[in-house]
Design a protein around this motif. Sequence first.
Motif, short mmCIF file in Angstrom:
data_model
loop_
_atom_site.label_atom_id
_atom_site.label_comp_id
_atom_site.label_asym_id
_atom_site.label_seq_id
_atom_site.Cartn_x
_atom_site.Cartn_y
_atom_site.Cartn_z
N PRO A 185 0.83 -1.21 0.00
CA PRO A 185 0.00 0.00 0.00
C PRO A 185 0.87 1.26 0.00
O PRO A 185 1.88 1.33 0.71
CB PRO A 185 -0.80 -0.12 1.29
N LYS A 186 0.48 2.25 -0.78
CA LYS A 186 1.28 3.47 -0.95
C LYS A 186 1.05 4.44 0.21
O LYS A 186 0.52 5.55 0.04
CB LYS A 186 0.97 4.11 -2.28
N ILE A 187 1.51 4.03 1.37
CA ILE A 187 1.25 4.87 2.54
C ILE A 187 2.13 6.13 2.55
O ILE A 187 1.77 7.15 3.15
CB ILE A 187 1.43 4.07 3.85
N GLY A 188 3.27 6.09 1.85
CA GLY A 188 4.08 7.29 1.72
C GLY A 188 3.33 8.39 0.99
O GLY A 188 3.35 9.56 1.39
N THR A 189 2.64 8.03 -0.09
CA THR A 189 1.83 8.99 -0.84
C THR A 189 0.65 9.45 0.00
O THR A 189 0.27 10.63 -0.02
CB THR A 189 1.32 8.35 -2.15
N TRP A 190 0.06 8.53 0.76
CA TRP A 190 -1.05 8.88 1.65
C TRP A 190 -0.63 9.94 2.65
O TRP A 190 -1.36 10.92 2.89
CB TRP A 190 -1.51 7.61 2.38
N GLU A 193 0.77 13.38 0.49
CA GLU A 193 -0.13 14.06 -0.44
C GLU A 193 -1.59 14.02 0.01
O GLU A 193 -2.25 15.05 0.08
CB GLU A 193 0.01 13.44 -1.83
N ASP A 194 -2.10 12.84 0.33
CA ASP A 194 -3.52 12.74 0.68
C ASP A 194 -3.84 13.45 1.99
O ASP A 194 -4.89 14.10 2.10
CB ASP A 194 -3.95 11.27 0.76
N ILE A 195 -2.97 13.33 2.98
CA ILE A 195 -3.25 13.97 4.26
C ILE A 195 -3.21 15.49 4.14
O ILE A 195 -4.14 16.18 4.60
CB ILE A 195 -2.32 13.44 5.36
#
Length: 341
Positions: A185-190, A193-195
Amino acid sequence: MLPQPRSAARRLLTAAALLALATLLAACGSNTGTSGEAKAAISGDHSSPSAAKSSSAPPKPSKVLMPTGPAAQLSKVRDTAAGPIMMTTLNGAKSGVSGKVWVWLPPQYNDPKYAKTGFPVLTLYAGGQSAGYNTWTDNQLPIQEIDQQLVSQGKAHPFIMIMPVQNLDSAESRALECADIPGQPKIGTWMAEDIPDFVRANFRTVKGRDGWAVMGASTGAFCSAKLALQHPDVFKAAVPIDGYWNPDSPLWKGHEQERQANSPDQLIGAGTADVRMLATAGGANPYETKLVKAWVEKAKAPTTVEYYEQPGGKHLTSDFKKMIPHTLEWLTANTAGPESD
């Protein structure tokens, strides 16, 4: 009619010339007495004086970013002496990751006096796996109450605090290390960027990166350092508390190049991130102080890292708690405060 004497004719000619000159001056004005309207007519500018005065410098750009929406559904999970802590599940549009995010708004945020004020943002990461929990949301690390005490003393900003999970699984063998590990899962992007997108969609913030910081303890220190070094366009400052610097999750197996690219130990010496950091270590742990000092010494401009050694400090949540006032004051000195238009 009889011709007039030559002297009389000269007097009439002189009078006529003076009259013509006076008429011309009245029409055109003089350097000392010409009206604004006349000057405009002479120059060919037919705008009125009031219009000329109103064409002043353009207004200053706003430093406040109002919520862009859509609004998230937030539910209260706990009351604190400094206001409630809310929680939502964030489904990341860019990462595809779904995870819990806790939110605390300083009391000033909902004060009508601050209705047009943007607030700085501090994202907090916990130690350990932090899968489904975050120690910054409970009494173990009462950073919200301490922040308000310092605000009342003029020593800290009233930060919006965002407290996300770090992992989606509590097993250490599934540690995602705040990164986009290939096949996981792309938690680094989450996180990167997403947060921030979620925060900007829901809350009044300071425009740009100057009011954005990240802080974490232990594993959260690793995350805060890595995220700031990889995303200096998002974060201006970071405080890694008693951290480590080399990714060691088993999930990196077979992906050494990607692991190195996500290593704070490598990133700190790249000299590409214009960020400010405060790295701490507990004085009671010689191994930790040596590790953190060595990492701080690798920093290259424009990255700047200050070192703080907690006297007698151990790698314990109870000692992390003692450092909260110092870290909040440092963050306040190194980030933009609330901004109003």
